[in-house]
Design a protein around this motif. Structure first.
Motif, mmCIF file in Angstrom:
data_model
loop_
_atom_site.group_PDB
_atom_site.id
_atom_site.type_symbol
_atom_site.label_atom_id
_atom_site.label_comp_id
_atom_site.label_asym_id
_atom_site.label_seq_id
_atom_site.Cartn_x
_atom_site.Cartn_y
_atom_site.Cartn_z
ATOM 1 N N VAL A 93 0.835 -1.200 0.000
ATOM 2 C CA VAL A 93 0.000 0.000 0.000
ATOM 3 C C VAL A 93 0.874 1.257 0.000
ATOM 4 O O VAL A 93 0.615 2.212 -0.735
ATOM 5 C CB VAL A 93 -0.986 -0.014 1.186
ATOM 6 C CG1 VAL A 93 -1.712 1.314 1.325
ATOM 7 C CG2 VAL A 93 -1.994 -1.158 1.013
ATOM 8 N N ALA A 94 1.953 1.255 0.789
ATOM 9 C CA ALA A 94 2.865 2.405 0.816
ATOM 10 C C ALA A 94 3.517 2.608 -0.548
ATOM 11 O O ALA A 94 3.599 3.728 -1.051
ATOM 12 C CB ALA A 94 3.931 2.209 1.896
ATOM 13 N N LEU A 132 -3.755 -8.469 -3.289
ATOM 14 C CA LEU A 132 -3.873 -7.821 -1.981
ATOM 15 C C LEU A 132 -4.818 -8.622 -1.085
ATOM 16 O O LEU A 132 -4.524 -8.841 0.097
ATOM 17 C CB LEU A 132 -4.383 -6.387 -2.166
ATOM 18 C CG LEU A 132 -4.490 -5.513 -0.921
ATOM 19 C CD1 LEU A 132 -3.155 -5.398 -0.197
ATOM 20 C CD2 LEU A 132 -5.023 -4.128 -1.302
ATOM 21 N N ALA A 133 -5.904 -9.105 -1.636
ATOM 22 C CA ALA A 133 -6.867 -9.898 -0.861
ATOM 23 C C ALA A 133 -6.219 -11.174 -0.320
ATOM 24 O O ALA A 133 -6.466 -11.563 0.825
ATOM 25 C CB ALA A 133 -8.089 -10.244 -1.721
ATOM 26 N N ILE A 152 -9.443 -0.817 0.775
ATOM 27 C CA ILE A 152 -8.126 -0.177 0.822
ATOM 28 C C ILE A 152 -7.822 0.497 -0.513
ATOM 29 O O ILE A 152 -7.371 1.649 -0.556
ATOM 30 C CB ILE A 152 -7.037 -1.194 1.199
ATOM 31 C CG1 ILE A 152 -7.198 -1.623 2.663
ATOM 32 C CG2 ILE A 152 -5.640 -0.621 0.944
ATOM 33 C CD1 ILE A 152 -6.352 -2.827 3.060
ATOM 34 N N LEU A 153 -8.056 -0.198 -1.608
ATOM 35 C CA LEU A 153 -7.795 0.396 -2.916
ATOM 36 C C LEU A 153 -8.717 1.589 -3.186
ATOM 37 O O LEU A 153 -8.324 2.536 -3.875
ATOM 38 C CB LEU A 153 -7.921 -0.656 -4.019
ATOM 39 C CG LEU A 153 -6.837 -1.738 -4.001
ATOM 40 C CD1 LEU A 153 -7.138 -2.803 -5.046
ATOM 41 C CD2 LEU A 153 -5.451 -1.154 -4.203
ATOM 42 N N GLY A 154 -9.909 1.554 -2.614
ATOM 43 C CA GLY A 154 -10.847 2.660 -2.796
ATOM 44 C C GLY A 154 -10.338 3.975 -2.224
ATOM 45 O O GLY A 154 -10.565 5.039 -2.798
ATOM 46 N N VAL A 155 -9.634 3.920 -1.102
ATOM 47 C CA VAL A 155 -9.112 5.159 -0.517
ATOM 48 C C VAL A 155 -7.884 5.662 -1.266
ATOM 49 O O VAL A 155 -7.417 6.772 -1.009
ATOM 50 C CB VAL A 155 -8.824 5.055 0.996
ATOM 51 C CG1 VAL A 155 -10.084 4.717 1.770
ATOM 52 C CG2 VAL A 155 -7.720 4.077 1.289
ATOM 53 N N LEU A 179 -2.120 4.533 5.500
ATOM 54 C CA LEU A 179 -1.382 3.446 6.154
ATOM 55 C C LEU A 179 -1.947 3.122 7.533
ATOM 56 O O LEU A 179 -1.977 1.949 7.932
ATOM 57 C CB LEU A 179 0.105 3.785 6.231
ATOM 58 C CG LEU A 179 0.799 3.832 4.867
ATOM 59 C CD1 LEU A 179 2.254 4.270 5.006
ATOM 60 C CD2 LEU A 179 0.708 2.500 4.150
ATOM 61 N N THR A 180 -2.432 4.123 8.266
ATOM 62 C CA THR A 180 -3.061 3.883 9.566
ATOM 63 C C THR A 180 -4.348 3.076 9.385
ATOM 64 O O THR A 180 -4.611 2.123 10.132
ATOM 65 C CB THR A 180 -3.346 5.221 10.276
ATOM 66 O OG1 THR A 180 -2.107 5.907 10.477
ATOM 67 C CG2 THR A 180 -4.028 5.007 11.615
ATOM 68 N N LEU A 181 -5.134 3.449 8.390
ATOM 69 C CA LEU A 181 -6.362 2.703 8.092
ATOM 70 C C LEU A 181 -6.032 1.258 7.725
ATOM 71 O O LEU A 181 -6.658 0.314 8.227
ATOM 72 C CB LEU A 181 -7.128 3.370 6.952
ATOM 73 C CG LEU A 181 -8.366 2.619 6.459
ATOM 74 C CD1 LEU A 181 -9.450 2.612 7.529
ATOM 75 C CD2 LEU A 181 -8.886 3.237 5.170
ATOM 76 N N THR A 182 -5.041 1.077 6.879
ATOM 77 C CA THR A 182 -4.645 -0.270 6.462
ATOM 78 C C THR A 182 -4.185 -1.091 7.659
ATOM 79 O O THR A 182 -4.586 -2.250 7.821
ATOM 80 C CB THR A 182 -3.536 -0.201 5.391
ATOM 81 O OG1 THR A 182 -4.017 0.562 4.285
ATOM 82 C CG2 THR A 182 -3.133 -1.585 4.921
#
Length: 193
Positions: A93-94, A132-133, A152-155, A179-182
């Motif tokens: 994600v990063a 990712l899933a 996650i991809l939506g944000v 990253l905090t949400l993830t």
């Protein structure tokens, strides 16, 4: 038998992509026409349309170029069984945010708005979402990993990042929030009931 691209055609393609990228960077995707690109690249408008089909095709080719080198390495790291799945997800994600979303926001914004879910974009999205899933399922076997990967991809959508930046949030704060949400998704307790 594979047909090799003629040297002059390959040269024109590179020239068009470099020129378009520069014009988009300087003036914004919405303020550059196909005529502007053809003129600046020193090619006929017909060459531009034959090569890329339309504006969406050109923007898609630029986005493909941006993601091409990044994608394989990022997906390999996401699937690395030697690393903790939570760290792999956070790293992916990063990297997606830093290497694709931030530099590619103008292209992503145009693709999100104009493509209506073109086949190539949908294919790329589903590849990233599926990988990712899988990693999320390793970290959270109790969760709906498919949904969480979509969330996650939506944000990371350019229009959402633009919205946050437009409200005064700096890009570093957006990155921290993503990253905090993830991380919270990966460590949340299973819901009961």
């Amino acid at each position: 038998m594979t047909v090799r691209e003629r040297a002059d055609a390959a040269h024109n393609r590179r020239k068009i992509l470099v020129t378009a990228q520069q014009l988009f960077q300087d003036s914004g995707v919405d303020h550059v026409s196909m005529d502007d690109i053809a003129e600046a690249a020193g090619v006929g408008k017909g060459t531009l349309f034959r090569r890329f089909g339309n504006r969406e095709g050109l923007i898609g080719a630029l986005f493909q170029q941006l993601t091409e080198d990044w994608q394989q390495q990022a997906l390999d790291q996401l699937a690395d069984p030697g690393e903790d799945p939570r760290e792999r997800v956070l790293g992916f994600v990063a990297s997606l945010f830093d290497d694709i979303v931030v530099p590619g926001r103008p292209l992503l914004r145009a693709l999100e708005r104009d493509s209506g879910g073109s086949h190539a974009n949908l294919e790329r999205y589903l590849l990233w979402q599926g990988r990712l899933a899988r990693a999320i399922a390793e970290a959270r076997p109790d969760a709906d990993a498919d949904f969480l990967a979509h969330a996650i991809l939506g944000v990371l959508r350019a229009d959402f990042v633009d919205l946050l930046v437009g409200t005064g949030m700096g890009i570093d704060a957006v990155r921290t929030g993503v990253l905090t949400l993830t991380a919270s998704i990966l460590t949340a307790a299973p819901e009961t009931g």
